[in-house]
Motif scaffolding. Sequence first.
Motif, PDB file in Angstrom:
ATOM      1  N   SER A  43       0.821  -1.221   0.000  1.00 14.78           N
ATOM      2  CA  SER A  43       0.000   0.000   0.000  1.00 14.78           C
ATOM      3  C   SER A  43       0.847   1.260   0.000  1.00 14.78           C
ATOM      4  N   ALA A  44       2.187   1.121   0.059  1.00  6.94           N
ATOM      5  CA  ALA A  44       3.085   2.275   0.053  1.00  6.94           C
ATOM      6  C   ALA A  44       4.449   1.810  -0.426  1.00  6.94           C
ATOM      7  N   PRO A  45       5.244   2.704  -1.003  1.00  2.00           N
ATOM      8  CA  PRO A  45       6.581   2.309  -1.457  1.00  2.00           C
ATOM      9  C   PRO A  45       7.525   2.109  -0.279  1.00  2.00           C
ATOM     10  N   TYR A  46       8.585   1.386  -0.528  1.00  2.00           N
ATOM     11  CA  TYR A  46       9.592   1.134   0.499  1.00  2.00           C
ATOM     12  C   TYR A  46      10.318   2.432   0.828  1.00  2.00           C
ATOM     13  N   VAL A  47      10.513   2.682   2.120  1.00  2.00           N
ATOM     14  CA  VAL A  47      11.231   3.864   2.594  1.00  2.00           C
ATOM     15  C   VAL A  47      12.626   3.430   3.019  1.00  2.00           C
ATOM     16  N   ARG A  48      13.614   3.889   2.307  1.00  2.00           N
ATOM     17  CA  ARG A  48      14.989   3.480   2.595  1.00  2.00           C
ATOM     18  C   ARG A  48      15.437   3.970   3.956  1.00  2.00           C
ATOM     19  N   ALA A  49      16.372   3.235   4.559  1.00  2.00           N
ATOM     20  CA  ALA A  49      16.875   3.601   5.886  1.00  2.00           C
ATOM     21  C   ALA A  49      17.561   4.957   5.864  1.00  2.00           C
TER      22      ALA A  49
END
Length: 311
Positions: free
Chosen positions: A124-130
Amino acid sequence: MTGRAAGREDPITVGAGTAEVLHRLALAVRPLDARTRAPAGPGLHVGCEYEPVPGRRPRPGDLLRLLEGHGASGFVLRHGTAGGLPHTVTVRVDDPARRWIPRRFRVPLWTRPELAGADARPPSAPYVRADARLLLPWLLPGPAHPVPLGTTGIRLRVVTAAGSPVRWPRVDAFGPGGVPLGWAHGDEHGQVLLLIDGAGVLPPPPPSRFDVALRTHAPDPPPDPPADPPADPLAARPAYVSADPPADPLAGLVAEPVVRSTSPPRPQDLDNAVLRGTARPAGYRTGAADTVRTLTTGQVVHAADLPHTPA
């Protein structure tokens, strides 16, 4: 509505099988030495501030929730399974040994739903990088900073026209030709340690002594307290103003707002004038005139007080 506890997420599937999600990285703080760009520390205290309880005088221990320290990797704030974090937190970086000048930041966080959305099925949302959850504040030398031999610099105190110390000042240094040579932050006593590299446009080798122009920036002074009411002739004793020091040693230190990184982060998300400490914070005023002081190459000299008169 499911029977899962508040804050709990559905299990996720990884290479080793099904795993329960107990926490997610909300923010990582990695303070840097402004001169070397290496990690600053050890011994720093990094935490998030709590809102004071109305009606109760705060104590220093009530004001801060220390973040988990992970050595050179920095300090970590997590979204846990119990309770939640606000959308924006106030982060403070302090050094009890006074090697670094403290800093405060207002940091917007990625929310837990935003971070968990990539693991939903379907996502439901894109991956958020660290690295989009990384704060890299630069720290400026404090009064007890270990200064390497052969460093050129100046120690001084920023004061008002009346001679009172200016809390949390900032100073810029300009060499011959108006070339910026360095900048410094001051502490709550107005003490500044300004270290520089080079001598501007002067050709090498640098002269043994050269002049620099110092430009001060400082918070607007607090408003004058209201005038005391006329004395009551029937009063048994006069009223006194409390001389107790503030419960928060960082009282008056501005919390500088930062912009949340994109994912992936842009270069300006991780390195900008606010993080470096070169941007003039809101509420700061620049001195009406620069003051010239003389430096000695390869030495840190002590100088007379530096007056700050707002323009």
